[in-house]
Design an enzyme around this catalytic site. Structure first.
Site, PDB file in Angstrom:
ATOM      1  N   HIS A 237      74.043  27.668  24.872  1.00 29.71           N
ATOM      2  CA  HIS A 237      74.537  28.494  25.978  1.00 29.71           C
ATOM      3  C   HIS A 237      76.042  28.314  26.201  1.00 29.71           C
ATOM      4  O   HIS A 237      76.710  29.232  26.665  1.00 29.71           O
ATOM      5  CB  HIS A 237      73.723  28.201  27.247  1.00 29.71           C
ATOM      6  CG  HIS A 237      72.299  28.652  27.131  1.00 29.71           C
ATOM      7  ND1 HIS A 237      71.277  28.129  27.878  1.00 29.71           N
ATOM      8  CD2 HIS A 237      71.706  29.575  26.314  1.00 29.71           C
ATOM      9  CE1 HIS A 237      70.132  28.722  27.549  1.00 29.71           C
ATOM     10  NE2 HIS A 237      70.369  29.599  26.601  1.00 29.71           N
TER      11      HIS A 237
ATOM     12  N   HIS B  38      65.264  36.908  20.741  1.00 30.88           N
ATOM     13  CA  HIS B  38      64.131  36.082  21.212  1.00 30.88           C
ATOM     14  C   HIS B  38      64.538  35.593  22.610  1.00 30.88           C
ATOM     15  O   HIS B  38      65.057  34.490  22.760  1.00 30.88           O
ATOM     16  CB  HIS B  38      63.880  34.904  20.283  1.00 30.88           C
ATOM     17  CG  HIS B  38      63.477  35.295  18.892  1.00 30.88           C
ATOM     18  ND1 HIS B  38      64.345  35.856  17.992  1.00 30.88           N
ATOM     19  CD2 HIS B  38      62.272  35.198  18.255  1.00 30.88           C
ATOM     20  CE1 HIS B  38      63.694  36.098  16.849  1.00 30.88           C
ATOM     21  NE2 HIS B  38      62.438  35.695  16.983  1.00 30.88           N
TER      22      HIS B  38
ATOM     23  N   SER C 257      68.981  32.721  28.237  1.00 35.78           N
ATOM     24  CA  SER C 257      70.083  33.425  27.575  1.00 35.78           C
ATOM     25  C   SER C 257      70.326  34.852  28.084  1.00 35.78           C
ATOM     26  O   SER C 257      71.494  35.233  28.258  1.00 35.78           O
ATOM     27  CB  SER C 257      69.899  33.401  26.056  1.00 35.78           C
ATOM     28  OG  SER C 257      68.618  33.850  25.691  1.00 35.78           O
TER      29      SER C 257
ATOM     30  N   GLY D 172      61.659  40.426  17.540  1.00 32.65           N
ATOM     31  CA  GLY D 172      63.122  40.349  17.566  1.00 32.65           C
ATOM     32  C   GLY D 172      63.768  40.765  16.253  1.00 32.65           C
ATOM     33  O   GLY D 172      64.853  41.360  16.246  1.00 32.65           O
TER      34      GLY D 172
ATOM     35  N   ASP E 216      67.389  33.312  18.475  1.00 33.21           N
ATOM     36  CA  ASP E 216      66.953  32.009  18.989  1.00 33.21           C
ATOM     37  C   ASP E 216      65.436  31.896  18.887  1.00 33.21           C
ATOM     38  O   ASP E 216      64.733  31.879  19.898  1.00 33.21           O
ATOM     39  CB  ASP E 216      67.426  31.896  20.462  1.00 33.21           C
ATOM     40  CG  ASP E 216      67.079  30.565  21.083  1.00 33.21           C
ATOM     41  OD1 ASP E 216      66.798  29.593  20.344  1.00 33.21           O
ATOM     42  OD2 ASP E 216      67.082  30.498  22.325  1.00 33.21           O
TER      43      ASP E 216
HETATM   44  C1  LIG Z   1      63.492  29.507  22.154  1.00 31.71           C
HETATM   45  S1  LIG Z   1      62.730  30.678  23.161  1.00 31.71           S
HETATM   46  C2  LIG Z   1      64.041  31.674  23.717  1.00 31.71           C
HETATM   47  C3  LIG Z   1      64.960  31.033  24.694  1.00 31.71           C
HETATM   48  C4  LIG Z   1      66.080  31.931  25.159  1.00 31.71           C
HETATM   49  N1  LIG Z   1      66.758  32.559  24.044  1.00 31.71           N
HETATM   50  C5  LIG Z   1      67.082  31.159  25.994  1.00 31.71           C
HETATM   51  O1  LIG Z   1      68.077  30.668  25.430  1.00 31.71           O
HETATM   52  O2  LIG Z   1      66.883  31.071  27.203  1.00 31.71           O
HETATM   53  C6  LIG Z   1      61.976  31.751  21.998  1.00 31.71           C
HETATM   54  C7  LIG Z   1      61.264  32.947  22.613  1.00 31.71           C
HETATM   55  O3  LIG Z   1      60.918  33.852  21.559  1.00 31.71           O
HETATM   56  C8  LIG Z   1      59.685  34.477  21.878  1.00 31.71           C
HETATM   57  N2  LIG Z   1      59.156  35.008  20.605  1.00 31.71           N
HETATM   58  C9  LIG Z   1      58.359  34.411  19.695  1.00 31.71           C
HETATM   59  N3  LIG Z   1      58.240  35.185  18.602  1.00 31.71           N
HETATM   60  C10 LIG Z   1      58.996  36.289  18.817  1.00 31.71           C
HETATM   61  C11 LIG Z   1      59.311  37.435  18.046  1.00 31.71           C
HETATM   62  N4  LIG Z   1      58.815  37.605  16.816  1.00 31.71           N
HETATM   63  N5  LIG Z   1      60.146  38.355  18.572  1.00 31.71           N
HETATM   64  C12 LIG Z   1      60.663  38.199  19.835  1.00 31.71           C
HETATM   65  N6  LIG Z   1      60.397  37.131  20.606  1.00 31.71           N
HETATM   66  C13 LIG Z   1      59.587  36.181  20.110  1.00 31.71           C
HETATM   67  C14 LIG Z   1      58.875  33.380  22.522  1.00 31.71           C
HETATM   68  O4  LIG Z   1      57.854  33.937  23.338  1.00 31.71           O
HETATM   69  C15 LIG Z   1      59.954  32.631  23.320  1.00 31.71           C
HETATM   70  O5  LIG Z   1      60.016  33.124  24.636  1.00 31.71           O
END
Ligand SMILES: C[S@@+](CC[C@H](N)C(=O)[O-])C[C@H]1O[C@@H](n2cnc3c(N)ncnc32)[C@H](O)[C@@H]1O
Length: 287
Positions: free
Chosen positions: A18, A41, A100, A144, A164
């Site tokens: 971040h 993500h 994020s 994503g 992410d």
């Molecule tokens: C590491 S977390 C994201 C944290 C966020 N980027 C932050 O910094 O606050 C990963 C997220 O990706 C989601 N996720 C998992 N597979 C995914 C996909 N194929 N496409 C989009 N989101 C996905 C999960 O549900 C989770 O909420």
């Protein structure tokens, strides 16, 4: 899809990711032309630091809370910490941590466009509720990597992609390699920040080598270890691959990384690395 970022919000990995996100966005706002951000993500967008998930792991205590108490903060942390405080402080205590998409939106201007993809239906719904009414933000309940294919290059032609992933799939590095190679083929000038965990260090180095073989845009590696490298069972460190890093990162990271390694170190740990994976050639600064 079992991953829930509520257990990890505000940990050392979030702090690095971040901080870099905030520096990149701060740089993009220096020119009046609108820009585009894709958060592939995105997560829930906001996390309760007093909730059962955060309490269970205590990860934020080894992350963001240490920064709030640390003296002599590097200037480069200011854009990140100002928004963390603004979005999360309740009666002098940090109660909520911005994910994020919320952090990105707070650093963007009206007219700058944010698309956040989140595949988990419950997390996506929480994020959509949080962002409701923001005309410049769109939440997409989709994969994503699919969003990346569909939305990049953006018509604005300037901006940033944050990738992410949760690293639940065993082939996440392979998926990243494919996605990033295709991304650069379509949008050479975009900044892209890719997050990864450091548990299996040889796998990380293979990922770097593949990117080095395939890409030809300036690419920076920034890594932070808070625990000793062995045994490689826990999340000992975290890293970012940054394609087309904006100029402020070049000067900020050599100061920020050692400082974070000192403040966030666990016993026996505390290390960092900053290297060009692909050297920047002389030329105009991206963005
Ligand atoms: C590491 S977390 C994201 C944290 C966020 N980027 C932050 O910094 O606050 C990963 C997220 O990706 C989601 N996720 C998992 N597979 C995914 C996909 N194929 N496409 C989009 N989101 C996905 C999960 O549900 C989770 O909420």
């Amino acid at each position: 899809m079992n991953y829930d970022h509520a257990y990890h919000a505000g940990n050392f990995a979030d702090v690095l990711k971040h901080t870099v996100l905030a520096l990149c966005l701060n740089h993009l706002t220096r020119k009046p032309k609108p820009f585009f951000v894709l958060d592939t993500h995105a997560g829930q967008g906001r996390f309760d630091l007093a909730g059962p998930e955060a309490e269970k792991t205590g990860e934020a205590r080894g992350g963001i809370f240490r920064l709030l108490e640390a003296p002599d903060l590097p200037e480069a942390l200011a854009p990140y910490l100002a928004q963390v405080r603004r979005l999360g402080m309740v009666e002098g205590t940090l109660r909520r941590y911005p994910g994020s998409p919320l952090l990105a939106r707070a650093l963007m201007r009206p007219g700058d466009r944010l698309v956040a993809a989140e595949l988990h239906p419950v997390h996506g719904e929480s994020l959509a509720r949080l962002m409701r009414g923001d005309r410049d933000t769109r939440i997409e309940a989709r994969d994503g990597y699919e969003a990346l294919k569909a939305l990049v290059p953006p018509p604005e032609r300037r901006g940033l992609v944050l990738i992410d992933p949760p690293f639940e799939r065993t082939d996440e590095f392979t998926a990243l390699e494919r996605a990033v190679t295709a991304l650069v083929g379509r949008w050479r000038a975009g900044t892209c920040v890719i997050w990864y965990p450091i548990k299996d260090e040889p796998a990380v180095r293979r990922f770097h080598q593949t990117l080095k073989d395939r890409l030809d845009v300036p690419t920076l590696i920034a890594e932070l270890w808070v625990r000793p490298r062995f045994p490689p069972l826990k999340l000992n460190g975290t890293g970012l691959v940054i394609l087309n890093p904006p100029y402020p990162l070049h000067t900020a990271l050599p100061e920020v990384l050692p400082w974070l390694a000192g403040v966030l170190a666990e016993p026996g740990g505390g290390d960092w690395r900053l290297d060009w994976l692909i050297e920047e050639r002389m030329g105009p600064c991206p963005g």
